[in-house]
Design an enzyme around this catalytic site. Sequence first.
Site, PDB file in Angstrom:
ATOM      1  N   HIS A 125      26.090  62.823  -0.568  1.00  0.00           N
ATOM      2  CA  HIS A 125      25.319  63.603  -1.534  1.00  0.00           C
ATOM      3  C   HIS A 125      23.826  63.448  -1.226  1.00  0.00           C
ATOM      4  O   HIS A 125      23.439  62.710  -0.325  1.00  0.00           O
ATOM      5  CB  HIS A 125      25.638  63.196  -2.976  1.00  0.00           C
ATOM      6  CG  HIS A 125      25.328  61.772  -3.305  1.00  0.00           C
ATOM      7  ND1 HIS A 125      26.067  60.705  -2.844  1.00  0.00           N
ATOM      8  CD2 HIS A 125      24.339  61.213  -4.073  1.00  0.00           C
ATOM      9  CE1 HIS A 125      25.567  59.579  -3.297  1.00  0.00           C
ATOM     10  NE2 HIS A 125      24.514  59.858  -4.052  1.00  0.00           N
ATOM     11  N   HIS A 148      21.153  62.279  -2.895  1.00  0.00           N
ATOM     12  CA  HIS A 148      20.264  61.238  -3.412  1.00  0.00           C
ATOM     13  C   HIS A 148      19.563  60.503  -2.275  1.00  0.00           C
ATOM     14  O   HIS A 148      20.127  60.301  -1.196  1.00  0.00           O
ATOM     15  CB  HIS A 148      21.037  60.250  -4.284  1.00  0.00           C
ATOM     16  CG  HIS A 148      21.230  60.736  -5.681  1.00  0.00           C
ATOM     17  ND1 HIS A 148      22.152  60.192  -6.546  1.00  0.00           N
ATOM     18  CD2 HIS A 148      20.598  61.723  -6.380  1.00  0.00           C
ATOM     19  CE1 HIS A 148      22.093  60.821  -7.709  1.00  0.00           C
ATOM     20  NE2 HIS A 148      21.154  61.749  -7.633  1.00  0.00           N
ATOM     21  N   ASP A 170      18.808  57.441  -1.743  1.00  0.00           N
ATOM     22  CA  ASP A 170      19.393  56.201  -1.223  1.00  0.00           C
ATOM     23  C   ASP A 170      20.648  56.445  -0.387  1.00  0.00           C
ATOM     24  O   ASP A 170      21.261  55.502   0.117  1.00  0.00           O
ATOM     25  CB  ASP A 170      19.706  55.235  -2.368  1.00  0.00           C
ATOM     26  CG  ASP A 170      20.719  55.796  -3.343  1.00  0.00           C
ATOM     27  OD1 ASP A 170      20.722  57.021  -3.557  1.00  0.00           O
ATOM     28  OD2 ASP A 170      21.519  55.006  -3.884  1.00  0.00           O
ATOM     29  N   HIS A 178      29.672  62.822  -9.865  1.00  0.00           N
ATOM     30  CA  HIS A 178      28.351  62.219  -9.633  1.00  0.00           C
ATOM     31  C   HIS A 178      27.230  63.238  -9.741  1.00  0.00           C
ATOM     32  O   HIS A 178      26.506  63.258 -10.740  1.00  0.00           O
ATOM     33  CB  HIS A 178      28.320  61.505  -8.293  1.00  0.00           C
ATOM     34  CG  HIS A 178      27.112  60.646  -8.108  1.00  0.00           C
ATOM     35  ND1 HIS A 178      26.837  59.580  -8.933  1.00  0.00           N
ATOM     36  CD2 HIS A 178      26.102  60.690  -7.193  1.00  0.00           C
ATOM     37  CE1 HIS A 178      25.721  59.007  -8.540  1.00  0.00           C
ATOM     38  NE2 HIS A 178      25.250  59.666  -7.489  1.00  0.00           N
ATOM     39  N   HIS A 191      28.208  56.880 -12.315  1.00  0.00           N
ATOM     40  CA  HIS A 191      28.944  55.923 -11.488  1.00  0.00           C
ATOM     41  C   HIS A 191      30.129  55.421 -12.299  1.00  0.00           C
ATOM     42  O   HIS A 191      30.070  55.351 -13.531  1.00  0.00           O
ATOM     43  CB  HIS A 191      28.059  54.732 -11.095  1.00  0.00           C
ATOM     44  CG  HIS A 191      26.937  55.076 -10.172  1.00  0.00           C
ATOM     45  ND1 HIS A 191      27.059  55.086  -8.805  1.00  0.00           N
ATOM     46  CD2 HIS A 191      25.648  55.425 -10.429  1.00  0.00           C
ATOM     47  CE1 HIS A 191      25.911  55.416  -8.250  1.00  0.00           C
ATOM     48  NE2 HIS A 191      25.025  55.637  -9.224  1.00  0.00           N
ATOM     49  N   HIS A 219      27.733  49.115  -1.986  1.00  0.00           N
ATOM     50  CA  HIS A 219      26.843  49.733  -2.970  1.00  0.00           C
ATOM     51  C   HIS A 219      26.912  48.995  -4.311  1.00  0.00           C
ATOM     52  O   HIS A 219      27.214  49.571  -5.363  1.00  0.00           O
ATOM     53  CB  HIS A 219      27.209  51.213  -3.156  1.00  0.00           C
ATOM     54  CG  HIS A 219      26.131  52.017  -3.840  1.00  0.00           C
ATOM     55  ND1 HIS A 219      25.942  51.988  -5.208  1.00  0.00           N
ATOM     56  CD2 HIS A 219      25.206  52.877  -3.356  1.00  0.00           C
ATOM     57  CE1 HIS A 219      24.954  52.794  -5.529  1.00  0.00           C
ATOM     58  NE2 HIS A 219      24.480  53.348  -4.415  1.00  0.00           N
TER      59      HIS A 219
END
Length: 880
Positions: free
Chosen positions: A83, A85, A87, A174, A413, A435
């Site tokens: 995805h 994001h 990070d 998410h 999450h 993670h």
Amino acid sequence: MAPSVVPQSAAGGAALQASADDQLTIEMLGAGQEVGRSCCVLKYRGKTIVCDTGVHPAFTGIAALPFIDELDWSTVDAILITHFHLDHAAALTYIMEKTNFRDGHGKVYMTHPTKAVYRFLMSDFVRISNAGNDDNLFDENEMLASWRQIEAVDFHQDVSIAGGLRFTSYHAGHVLGACMFLIEIAGLRILYTGDFSREEDRHLVQAEIPPVKPDVLICESTYGTQTHEPRLDKEHRFTSQIHHIIKRGGRVLLPVFVLGRAQELLLLLDEYWAAHPELHSVPIYYASALAKKCISVYQTYIHTMNDHIRTRFNRRDNPFVFKHISNLRSLEKFEDRGPCVMMASPGFMQSGVSRELLERWAPDKRNGLIVSGYSVEGTMARNILNEPDEIIGINGQKIPRRMSVDYISFSAHVDFAQNSRFIDEIKAQHIVLVHGEQNNMSKLRAALQARFTARGSDVKIHTPRNCEPLVLQFRAQRTAKAIGTIAAKPPAQGDIVDGLLISKDFAYTILDPKDLTDFTGLSTSTIVQRQRVALAVSWEMVRWHLQGMYGRLQEGVDAEEGLRTLRIMGAVDVRQSARHELLVEWVSSIANDMVADSIVALLLGIDSAPSSVKMTMHNHHHHHHHHHHHHPGDAKAEETDDDAEATTEDEEARTPTESAANLPMHPFSEAALVAESEVRAKAATDEAVHRDAYQLAKMEHMAAFLEAHFGQVEELVIPEAPISEEIEESVPKVKVETEREAEKDEAGDESMSTLQPEPDSVTDVDKPELAPPAEQATASPPISIASLFDGEARSALRVFLDEAEAVIDVENLVILASSESFRARVQHLCTLALRSFTSLSDAFYLPQQMGTSLFQGKHSQLATIPEFGEERPSKMVRSS
């Protein structure tokens, strides 16, 4: 695929116990016992896949990148981004543009919504991170150049990459476009979840359960063993807290990322404002330069959202056209007066609009901060949750904090309940937790391990650190799928399947050589080798030596060129191409090449062989030639003589005439053996036995062979026996083979006359048929020949070893023994004796060639040689 864990050594490495090809290596270059800079490297069967390439939000510049120096990026076959994001994706441009990834053949894959959002999000990331920072990772042009190379895929699309690597993307919840990847390498399945949510919210679907069971599950552990508040409860608490702050005249700061949870909160606030008219005078701002562009992306990919959003959209009610929310491109146009709700990025408040508003509003106790997502350790969002009296500004100044701070998690999450339920449904043998901070990860591992132990499940849970490879051993089960002609008739248990084994992308297929072109598109070829040998001996001398070495020969005339030809072992042809020249021809294969080499070696030694010299010696007559004066007609006469001589040589090569010299039979040839056997048979006293000379010779050879091993062997003459029930099960097998071979010899090859081959194996029956069960318990009861056989007389041998004995019917190749172990031993020795007695041509069968350079035949097998006409098209006609 059966997995096993490679035990770890004391130093933390792996004690490798099997081939490296069967080992899966998982190495975290980021997000190993931490949250941020997700980067997971998978290596198996020579393939390398990287899942996610993010940055750490608590650091800037090079320090924020994963440990990229630990990997040779030119060897990467694929990079999969779950995805958009930061990070999980922000380091992608740096890797694609500033490492040796460009020197390899790897590609980058993400879903269509992720690629669309990624471009806008990365533009904002470049703008913010490069503002006043000399340690720039990349610029806008490099980001766009890398973005164009990304390949977008659909959900559930099966993507195959050359070399047996494939993957499929599944919904992960998410954020918009987020997916989990089911990766398959040579039959090994790995599910990498990325960030996922098992709870359906206002616009996203929940994470899917893939329809196939993976061998390894790599999943997030962000919240460890924590449990989320029910969605309706936290929505009520969230809106109530905002309403309370507004009533006291304060401003509400909601730090969020541009895309993700922001859209969920916008839908919630727009719905709440619509239900509360008293709040219509209070503005809601969405402070982002990319807000309008991002909302257009959401409207484009409505079809990837849940049923609630799609239903509203089908009613022409676009849920992302907000009635009570305004976009704010920059703070310059913001009039900071009175109560308001401000959603600003970034979510960790390390910089940007959210950090600027935090420093501006923190001193006023009427204002309030609501953190709605997960906060990474080391960021302002995590630090302010401790409610310090002061915060440190970007410029280093101390700012008093009097505003209220609340944490209401809307983080998409999974919590412990959702994660553990998901893991149970996946049913993977290995679980790799990533993670997550070390503390949360350790708690989750302990809780999961306790659950599996209570159930008696042998599931392995791993929590690798960054740059510490995890090695898992898998015992690959290789199977071949039969197709084409071979698959027309399913084989029975124990049957041997003979064909070509094709390996492609770790998949194996077996097929008939004739089907190779149809199923693979590969062309076939046959290599025919020819070797010319100069030889100054007669054709009969060549045949004499070949018979002595190989036994039975097939002799005839080549149909195309009319050359007399000998075929050895059904594989190699020797032709007399000229008076003093031989042509050796064969279809190339491992076995045929070996036979051809031995034939050429034999031919080259015929000239100097003592036997050749001895047989060609004759009285020498010296002639005196009278010389005459030449006259004009002599030249023409000599020329005519030369032509006649050449014609004679050619005729000798083409015409199968008998030799003028009567060569004796080779002492080791089959004919000599038969002749010698006939002489011995005529001298035999037993009239019933001597009529079969070949059987007598075979018996004598077998007797000598057995006597060398056992010492005591008797020759017998036994009458034909009435066959008992179990003996009848074994003897007909031999008779059927013999009759079939006899039919072959009678039918023959139209181009050949061949000898009847002998069987090369023996048929056995056990002693239990010879005595009642009570007698079987005693040791080695005597064998009564008279009680077993009657009828016509034939050859037999009796073998003794201590108390054990056995009788061998030489003609029918049946063994009767006093014990099973002794029978097996005698059978083995009899088989060896027969093979040493039989000529090479009869003992070894060179099978038909596959007709392709991909498969050069097989090694010769000990078997009865079939008729040549059934194995290979013949060019020969019967010799007169």
